[in-house]
Scaffold this motif. Structure first.
Motif, PDB file in Angstrom:
ATOM      1  N   ASN A   4       0.032   0.630  -0.915  1.00 51.59           N
ATOM      2  CA  ASN A   4       0.786   1.394  -1.583  1.00 51.59           C
ATOM      3  C   ASN A   4       0.309   2.936  -1.732  1.00 51.59           C
ATOM      4  N   ASP A   5      -0.932   3.365  -1.731  1.00 47.00           N
ATOM      5  CA  ASP A   5      -1.554   4.465  -1.934  1.00 47.00           C
ATOM      6  C   ASP A   5      -1.441   5.346  -0.564  1.00 47.00           C
ATOM      7  N   ILE A   6      -1.077   4.768   0.603  1.00 43.81           N
ATOM      8  CA  ILE A   6      -0.970   5.255   1.761  1.00 43.81           C
ATOM      9  C   ILE A   6       0.400   6.015   2.146  1.00 43.81           C
ATOM     10  N   MET A   7       0.226   7.178   2.435  1.00 45.01           N
ATOM     11  CA  MET A   7       1.808   8.001   2.509  1.00 45.01           C
ATOM     12  C   MET A   7       2.154   7.847   3.992  1.00 45.01           C
ATOM     13  N   GLY A   8       3.463   7.288   4.069  1.00 43.45           N
ATOM     14  CA  GLY A   8       4.319   7.331   5.020  1.00 43.45           C
ATOM     15  C   GLY A   8       3.564   6.198   5.893  1.00 43.45           C
ATOM     16  N   GLN A   9       3.569   6.076   7.266  1.00 45.21           N
ATOM     17  CA  GLN A   9       3.308   5.026   8.407  1.00 45.21           C
ATOM     18  C   GLN A   9       3.609   3.602   7.889  1.00 45.21           C
ATOM     19  N   GLU A  10       4.832   3.562   7.561  1.00 45.42           N
ATOM     20  CA  GLU A  10       5.667   2.375   7.072  1.00 45.42           C
ATOM     21  C   GLU A  10       5.456   1.065   8.303  1.00 45.42           C
ATOM     22  N   ALA A  11       5.521   1.401   9.453  1.00 43.72           N
ATOM     23  CA  ALA A  11       5.484   0.496  10.548  1.00 43.72           C
ATOM     24  C   ALA A  11       4.254   0.050  10.361  1.00 43.72           C
ATOM     25  N   LYS A  13       1.874  -0.022   8.365  1.00 48.12           N
ATOM     26  CA  LYS A  13       1.477  -1.002   7.093  1.00 48.12           C
ATOM     27  C   LYS A  13       2.124  -2.468   7.114  1.00 48.12           C
ATOM     28  N   GLN A  14       3.517  -2.203   7.622  1.00 51.75           N
ATOM     29  CA  GLN A  14       4.029  -3.747   7.666  1.00 51.75           C
ATOM     30  C   GLN A  14       3.372  -4.672   8.703  1.00 51.75           C
ATOM     31  N   LEU A  15       2.973  -4.121   9.734  1.00 51.12           N
ATOM     32  CA  LEU A  15       2.299  -4.678  10.851  1.00 51.12           C
ATOM     33  C   LEU A  15       0.941  -5.337  10.187  1.00 51.12           C
ATOM     34  N   THR A  42      -6.296   4.148   6.023  1.00 49.39           N
ATOM     35  CA  THR A  42      -5.491   2.631   6.534  1.00 49.39           C
ATOM     36  C   THR A  42      -6.442   1.736   6.894  1.00 49.39           C
ATOM     37  N   ALA A  43      -7.500   2.245   7.723  1.00 51.08           N
ATOM     38  CA  ALA A  43      -8.574   1.123   8.377  1.00 51.08           C
ATOM     39  C   ALA A  43      -9.322   0.860   6.929  1.00 51.08           C
ATOM     40  N   ILE A  44      -9.659   1.651   6.341  1.00 53.65           N
ATOM     41  CA  ILE A  44     -10.725   1.138   5.051  1.00 53.65           C
ATOM     42  C   ILE A  44      -9.889   0.170   4.100  1.00 53.65           C
ATOM     43  N   THR A  45      -8.547   0.499   3.948  1.00 51.60           N
ATOM     44  CA  THR A  45      -7.470  -0.154   3.197  1.00 51.60           C
ATOM     45  C   THR A  45      -7.497  -1.764   3.658  1.00 51.60           C
ATOM     46  N   PHE A  46      -7.371  -1.732   5.089  1.00 51.23           N
ATOM     47  CA  PHE A  46      -7.299  -3.018   5.589  1.00 51.23           C
ATOM     48  C   PHE A  46      -8.409  -3.866   5.772  1.00 51.23           C
ATOM     49  N   ALA A  47      -9.653  -3.301   5.459  1.00 50.37           N
ATOM     50  CA  ALA A  47     -10.855  -3.769   5.645  1.00 50.37           C
ATOM     51  C   ALA A  47     -11.037  -4.452   4.148  1.00 50.37           C
ATOM     52  N   GLN A  48     -10.576  -3.523   3.272  1.00 44.76           N
ATOM     53  CA  GLN A  48     -10.506  -3.914   1.808  1.00 44.76           C
ATOM     54  C   GLN A  48      -9.888  -5.111   1.531  1.00 44.76           C
ATOM     55  N   ALA A  49      -8.485  -5.248   2.235  1.00 39.97           N
ATOM     56  CA  ALA A  49      -7.784  -6.297   1.824  1.00 39.97           C
ATOM     57  C   ALA A  49      -8.184  -7.542   2.766  1.00 39.97           C
ATOM     58  N   LEU A  50      -8.958  -7.477   3.639  1.00 36.97           N
ATOM     59  CA  LEU A  50      -9.496  -8.663   4.171  1.00 36.97           C
ATOM     60  C   LEU A  50     -10.733  -9.329   3.668  1.00 36.97           C
TER      61      LEU A  50
END
Length: 324
Positions: A4-11, A13-15, A42-50
């Protein structure tokens, strides 16, 4: 940090969140898009979510694993960037060595390669083998401005996640909220592809100065008996701003574009809105074709600078062209 902290890039983020939710995370991704559009965040957030112990499709930012990522000391997250002008084979070999040890956690290890298109051929071939046969569960994220610049064999073994330039209006709102002056921020968002680039530009003292010089030259060059050549000599070359001539010409291009916006009543598109009174007075003094020719003149001058034409001579020709 959260998606949610990432601006734009909705596609994008959804993927990525869909893959987390369905537990169908790929072994390798290519984040391809213009610099500053949010790939690294986004890459850091994705890793964090993993790694997150609380959520399954986002990062809570509060659990121990999330805090390790935010503090930059998570043992299962590794970042790689060019060493000098390129990413070398020894860097990939060091990465492979680190990934020969299993994670103590249930999650896969993650490595992020920034500017992945700058890998040497040897490094790229070494990475290819690593992508095909990782010794342990791993997720690779390759960040690049142009995914097509990667080896076709790497492209075929990764999932493309496209990133797009952020909308100017979105960036402007964010920058103004952060306290940057609106007139400067309006210019910055049209000269940079992302928030980080805008902030870097706005934090430079010379940027406000070069905008002021452009406004003075832009106004002087349109009058009779112009003193723009004298002003350029004093305010640019004697003041040490000559290394920013490319930015000056980019601003001129936007200035002339604003004249056309005024002619067609598109006030919502005007960039130099703080100069509306002058723009409204001067826009009718030239035809649309003339303003377009001035934009072409600025582009041609900028092209000459790239070919190392003398900057002062180039700008003087440009200003004389405006007077003509």
């Amino acid at each position: 940090m959260s998606f949610n902290d990432i601006m734009g890039q909705e596609a994008a983020k959804q993927l990525l969140q869909g893959a987390l939710r369905k537990q169908t995370v790929s072994h390798a991704y290519v984040f391809s898009g213009p610099s500053g559009s949010g790939q690294m965040k986004t890459a850091i957030t994705f890793a964090q979510a993993l790694f997150c112990e609380t959520y399954n499709e986002d990062a809570c930012g509060e659990c121990l694993e999330c805090r390790k990522v935010e503090h930059g000391n998570h043992p299962d997250l590794h970042l790689l960037a060019p060493d000098g002008a390129s990413i070398k084979i020894d860097q990939i070999r060091d990465l492979q060595r680190v990934f020969s040890y299993r994670s103590e956690m249930k999650n896969p290890k993650v490595y992020i390669i920034d500017q992945a298109d700058k890998m040497t051929v040897q490094a790229a071939n070494s990475l290819l083998k690593f992508l095909e046969e990782p010794p342990i569960p791993a997720v690779a994220i390759l960040i690049t401005e142009n995914g097509m610049a990667l080896l076709p064999t790497i492209q075929s073994r990764t999932q493309l996640v496209p990133f797009y330039p952020l909308q100017a209006e979105m960036m402007l709102q964010k920058l103004v909220e952060e306290g940057y002056p609106a007139p400067l921020a309006r210019c910055a968002v049209h000269l940079s592809s992302g928030l980080e680039g805008c902030r870097d530009l706005l934090d430079q003292n010379w940027f406000a100065e070069i905008r002021n010089v452009m406004l003075q030259l832009g106004k002087e060059s349109l009058g009779k008996g112009s003193s723009s050549l004298v002003t350029a000599g004093q305010k640019l070359f004697k003041a040490g701003l000559s290394e920013h001539l490319d930015t000056l010409l980019d601003l001129f291009h936007l200035w002339f574009k604003d004249m056309i916006h005024v002619q067609y009543g598109r006030h919502e598109s005007i960039l130099f809105i703080d100069q509306l009174e002058f723009l409204s007075t001067q826009a009718p003094s030239r035809s649309t074709a003339q303003w377009v020719s001035y934009m072409d003149l600025a582009a041609e001058c900028r092209k000459k600078l790239r070919y190392n034409v003398n900057g002062q001579l180039c700008l003087e020709q440009f200003l004389i062209g405006l007077e003509g």
